[in-house]
Design a protein around this motif. Structure first.
Motif, mmCIF file in Angstrom:
data_model
loop_
_atom_site.group_PDB
_atom_site.id
_atom_site.type_symbol
_atom_site.label_atom_id
_atom_site.label_comp_id
_atom_site.label_asym_id
_atom_site.label_seq_id
_atom_site.Cartn_x
_atom_site.Cartn_y
_atom_site.Cartn_z
ATOM 1 N N THR A 338 26.409 -10.839 40.256
ATOM 2 C CA THR A 338 25.043 -10.344 40.380
ATOM 3 C C THR A 338 24.076 -11.481 40.073
ATOM 4 O O THR A 338 24.473 -12.611 39.823
ATOM 5 C CB THR A 338 24.819 -9.149 39.429
ATOM 6 N N CYS A 346 29.368 -9.443 36.493
ATOM 7 C CA CYS A 346 28.890 -8.081 36.202
ATOM 8 C C CYS A 346 28.983 -7.823 34.705
ATOM 9 O O CYS A 346 29.972 -8.185 34.050
ATOM 10 C CB CYS A 346 29.739 -7.037 36.938
ATOM 11 N N PHE A 350 29.976 -2.114 35.135
ATOM 12 C CA PHE A 350 29.521 -2.175 36.522
ATOM 13 C C PHE A 350 30.480 -3.045 37.328
ATOM 14 O O PHE A 350 31.179 -3.913 36.796
ATOM 15 C CB PHE A 350 28.093 -2.731 36.605
ATOM 16 N N TYR A 351 30.488 -2.797 38.649
ATOM 17 C CA TYR A 351 31.379 -3.544 39.527
ATOM 18 C C TYR A 351 30.843 -3.500 40.951
ATOM 19 O O TYR A 351 29.845 -2.858 41.244
ATOM 20 C CB TYR A 351 32.795 -2.956 39.486
ATOM 21 N N CYS A 355 27.143 -5.831 41.742
ATOM 22 C CA CYS A 355 27.338 -4.964 40.566
ATOM 23 C C CYS A 355 26.546 -3.666 40.703
ATOM 24 O O CYS A 355 25.966 -3.155 39.737
ATOM 25 C CB CYS A 355 26.940 -5.678 39.280
ATOM 26 N N THR A 370 35.837 -5.829 37.835
ATOM 27 C CA THR A 370 34.491 -6.035 38.387
ATOM 28 C C THR A 370 34.491 -6.136 39.900
ATOM 29 O O THR A 370 33.451 -5.977 40.530
ATOM 30 C CB THR A 370 33.861 -7.306 37.791
#
Length: 606
Positions: A338, A346, A350-351, A355, A370
Motif C-alpha cells: 500500500t 499492509c 488487511f491484505y 491492502c 497479506t
C-alpha cells in the motif's frame, strides 16, 4: 538594401499574424464563434448550447449557461440542460371508479396524484412521443405509498409484453431518484406494482440536451469534432477529445500532456510546469530529474524513478511502471502493498491489492497472509474456512469450528461453546454442560430436585432412585409419591397396625396418630389381644361369673364362721337369719341361687 529589409519585415509580420490575431496558440474563447461572443440565447464552445432560462430564454451567462432566475418548465439542472421528456406527455393508468387523470403524474405538480384501481395490480404508462435513451428517473408518490418492489419498463411498443426492464426499485420512500440498471432505449416508460395499486404524483424522465451530459447535464461535450454530440450519459466522444482535454468524458484538462486528446504526454518539465499544449516543449527551466530530451519525455528505465533515476519503484499492480518523477503507481498496488508509492507492507488485519480488504477472523494475535488473505494460523473461535469468514455451522464451535457443542438442548455459542438459551440436556450443567448434576438434582439444567432416595442419589437424567431404595414413607420410581394410607416404611412395603378408628399410621414410622384399636397394643399397634373375638368374650364373661360366685361363697363362708365364733363365745347370742342376709353383699340376679345356698347352709350349721 532597403528593399530587401522591406520584404524581410513583411514576411516576419505574415509569420506572426495568427499569434497577433488569436493569441499564443491560436485558440478562440469558449463563448465565441470565429472570435466573437455568442448571440443572445446561446452559450458555450462554438455557441452551440441553447439557453432555457425561466423568465427569458436569452438571459443565461454566455460562457457557463447559468440562469439567474432558474429554468423554464421541463428543464432543470445547474445550466438548465436537463430536459424532463415526460412533462405533459400522453399517459394512462389502470382505471379506477371514479377515474383520476393519469396526466396528474406528468403535470409538474407533486401535489396532484394519479391513482390506479384499489386492491389490484397497478400500472402507469407515459408516451414520450419519441425514442430516447432512458437512464435517470425521478419518481414522487403519496407519502404513505412505498415504491419498494415497483418495476420500471421501457419499450418502443405500447404493449407491456415487449417491454425491456429498466430496474426494480429497491428503495422505500415517496421521493425516489433512480437509474436504470443499464440505459434502455424506447418510446414508452411504464411503472408496474404487482403487489397492489399505484399512487403516482410525478414522473420525470430526464434527458440531456445536445452537447450536454452528466448527472444534471451540467457538463458540456468536448469532442474533437465540434459538431459531434457526445454520449449523453458518459460524455464519450467517438472522434476523441478536443485539444487540451482528455479522459473518457473529455472533461479533464491536459496535465503533463499535449495535442489532440492529450494523447502525447509532456515531458517532465522542471518545477512541475506543464509543457506547451501544442508542441510539448518545456518552456520554463528544462526537465525534472529523471527525464531528458527536448520535450523531457525520455523516462528513466522501467522500475526506476527520481533524480538520476536512482530510486527503485514500489510494487505497482500488474507490474505497472511507477511515475518516473515521484515513484507514484498509476493504479492499485500489488497484493500485500500500500501507500502512494506502493512501498509499504499492509498493516496487520488487511491484505490484497493496495491492502483494500480486511482479514477474516484469524486466530487472535495472528494476521492473514497479506497477499491472499488466508489465515495461516487458523481461525478464532466461531469461524472457519481458509479466510475465516464463515461462521460455524450449528452444533460446532471453537477455533476452526473443530469442536462440537457439548450436551446442549439445541446449540451453543459458536465462539464460547456456551449453550444457548435452552441450556443443557437433562443431567448436566455448567456453561458448557460439562458437569453432571450435583447430588440431589437432575433434569434439564439440573433444575429438578431428586426424590427421597434412601441410600443412593437419583439418576441425573431421569430422577429415578435405584429400585427399592426409597426412604420410609415414599414410593415410586423417583420416590416422590407418599405411601398410600395404611402402608408405611421403606418403599411403603409394610402394613400399618391396628390404629383406632381405622386411622392411617405415620407413613415413615408406622406410629398411629392416636391410640390403638380394641384388641391391638404395642408401639405400632401391631400386637393383637388373644381375646378379641366373640368366643373369647363369652369365655371371659363365664370366667367372670364363676369368679364372682366363688368370691360370694367365700364371703358367705367367712360370715358364717364369724357368726359361729360369736355364738360359741356367747351361747345366748342366737343366729338371726335376717342379720345374716343383711351382712351378705348385694348380689346380681344371676347370683341369687348362691345367696340362698349360703343362707341355707349357715342356718342349718350355725
Amino acid at each position: 538594401m532597403a528593399g530587401r529589409n522591406f520584404w524581410l519585415g513583411l514576411l516576419f509580420v505574415i509569420a506572426l499574424w495568427p499569434s497577433l490575431l488569436y493569441g499564443e496558440h491560436s485558440r478562440r474563447p469558449e463563448n465565441s464563434v470565429a472570435g466573437s461572443v455568442c448571440p443572445s440565447g446561446f452559450y458555450g464552445n462554438n455557441c452551440r448550447h441553447r439557453c432555457h432560462c425561466k423568465t427569458n430564454d436569452t438571459a443565461c451567462v454566455d460562457v457557463t449557461g447559468y440562469c439567474t432566475n432558474g429554468c423554464i418548465d421541463r428543464w432543470s439542472g445547474p445550466t438548465c440542460q436537463s430536459e424532463n421528456v415526460a412533462f405533459r406527455m400522453p399517459s394512462k393508468i389502470r382505471t379506477v371508479t371514479p377515474p383520476t387523470s393519469a396526466d396528474y403524474a406528468v403535470d409538474g405538480n407533486v401535489s396532484t396524484c394519479a391513482h390506479s384501481t384499489p386492491n389490484s395490480t397497478g400500472w402507469f404508462q407515459v408516451d414520450l412521443q419519441t425514442t430516447v435513451t432512458v437512464y435517470r428517473i425521478y419518481l414522487v408518490t403519496e407519502n404513505l405509498t412505498s415504491t419498494r418492489g415497483w418495476k420500471v419498463f421501457v419499450t418502443d411498443y405500447e404493449d407491456f409484453f415487449w417491454a425491456a426492464p429498466c430496474t426494480t426499485i429497491r428503495l422505500r420512500g415517496s421521493h425516489v431518484h433512480l437509474t436504470c440498471d443499464s440505459p434502455v432505449t424506447g418510446k414508452y416508460l411504464a411503472l408496474l406494482n404487482t403487489k397492489g395499486p399505484l399512487a403516482v404524483c410525478e414522473v420525470q424522465v430526464n434527458v440531456c440536451a445536445n452537447y450536454s451530459f452528466g448527472v444534471d447535464c451540467e457538463l458540456i461535450c468536448r469532442c474533437a469534432d465540434s459538431k459531434e454530440v457526445c454520449h449523453p450519459l458518459t460524455g464519450h466522444c467517438i472522434t476523441g477529445c478536443e485539444a487540451g482535454h482528455r479522459g473518457r468524458d473529455c472533461q479533464s484538462v491536459c496535465v503533463n500532456s499535449y495535442g489532440r486528446n492529450c494523447a502525447t504526454p509532456c515531458g517532465h518539465c522542471a518545477g512541475g510546469q506543464s509543457c506547451d499544449p501544442v508542441n510539448g516543449r518545456c518552456t520554463g527551466g528544462g526537465c525534472e530529474a529523471g527525464w531528458t530530451g527536448d520535450n523531457c519525455n525520455i523516462s528513466c528505465p522501467r522500475g526506476y524513478y527520481g533524480h538520476a533515476c536512482n530510486k527503485r519503484c514500489g510494487h505497482c499492480h500488474d507490474e505497472d511502471p511507477c511515475a518516473p518523477d515521484n515513484g507514484l503507481c498509476p493504479g492499485l498496488c500489488q497484493a500485500g502493498w500500500t501507500g502512494p508509492q506502493c512501498d509499504q507492507r499492509c498493516r496487520q488485519g488487511f491484505y490484497g491489492p493496495s491492502c483494500l480488504f480486511s482479514c477474516g477472523h484469524c486466530l487472535t494475535g495472528t494476521a492473514c497472509d497479506t497477499n491472499s488473505g488466508i489465515c495461516l494460523q487458523g481461525c478464532t473461535p466461531g469461524w472457519e474456512g481458509l479466510f475465516c469468514t464463515q461462521e460455524c455451522l450449528p452444533h460446532h464451535h471453537g477455533p476452526n469450528c473443530l469442536q462440537t457443542c457439548p450436551r446442549c438442548v439445541t446449540s451453543c455459542n459458536s465462539q464460547t461453546g456456551v449453550c444457548d438459551g435452552d441450556g443443557c440436556v437433562a443431567g448436566f450443567r455448567g456453561q458448557e454442560c460439562e458437569k453432571e448434576c450435583d447430588k440431589g438434582f437432575y433434569g434439564v439444567n439440573c433444575n429438578e430436585s431428586c426424590g427421597l432416595c434412601a441410600r443412593q442419589p437419583c439418576d441425573v437424567v431421569t430422577g429415578d432412585c435405584p429400585p427399592g431404595d426409597c426412604q420410609p414413607g415414599w414410593r415410586g420410581p423417583s420416590c416422590k409419591t407418599p405411601c398410600t394410607p395404611g402402608m408405611f416404611g421403606e418403599n411403603c412395603s409394610r402394613v400399618c397396625g391396628g390404629c383406632k378408628d381405622r386411622a392411617a399410621c405415620h407413613p415413615e414410622t408406622g406410629v398411629c396418630p392416636g391410640s390403638c384399636a380394641d384388641g391391638y397394643y404395642g408401639e405400632l399397634c401391631a400386637d393383637k389381644n388373644i381375646f378379641t373375638n366373640a368366643a373369647s368374650q363369652t369365655f371371659v364373661v363365664l370366667l367372670a361369673t364363676i369368679l364372682t360366685i366363688t368370691a360370694t361363697l367365700l364371703v358367705g363362708v367367712f360370715v358364717c364362721l364369724a357368726l359361729k365364733w360369736r355364738r360359741d363365745k356367747d351361747p345366748h347370742n342366737a343366729y338371726d337369719p335376717q342379720e345374716l342376709d343383711a351382712r351378705l353383699p348385694a348380689a346380681l340376679p344371676s347370683q341369687l341361687i348362691t345367696r340362698r345356698w349360703v343362707l341355707f347352709n349357715c342356718s342349718n350349721n350355725v
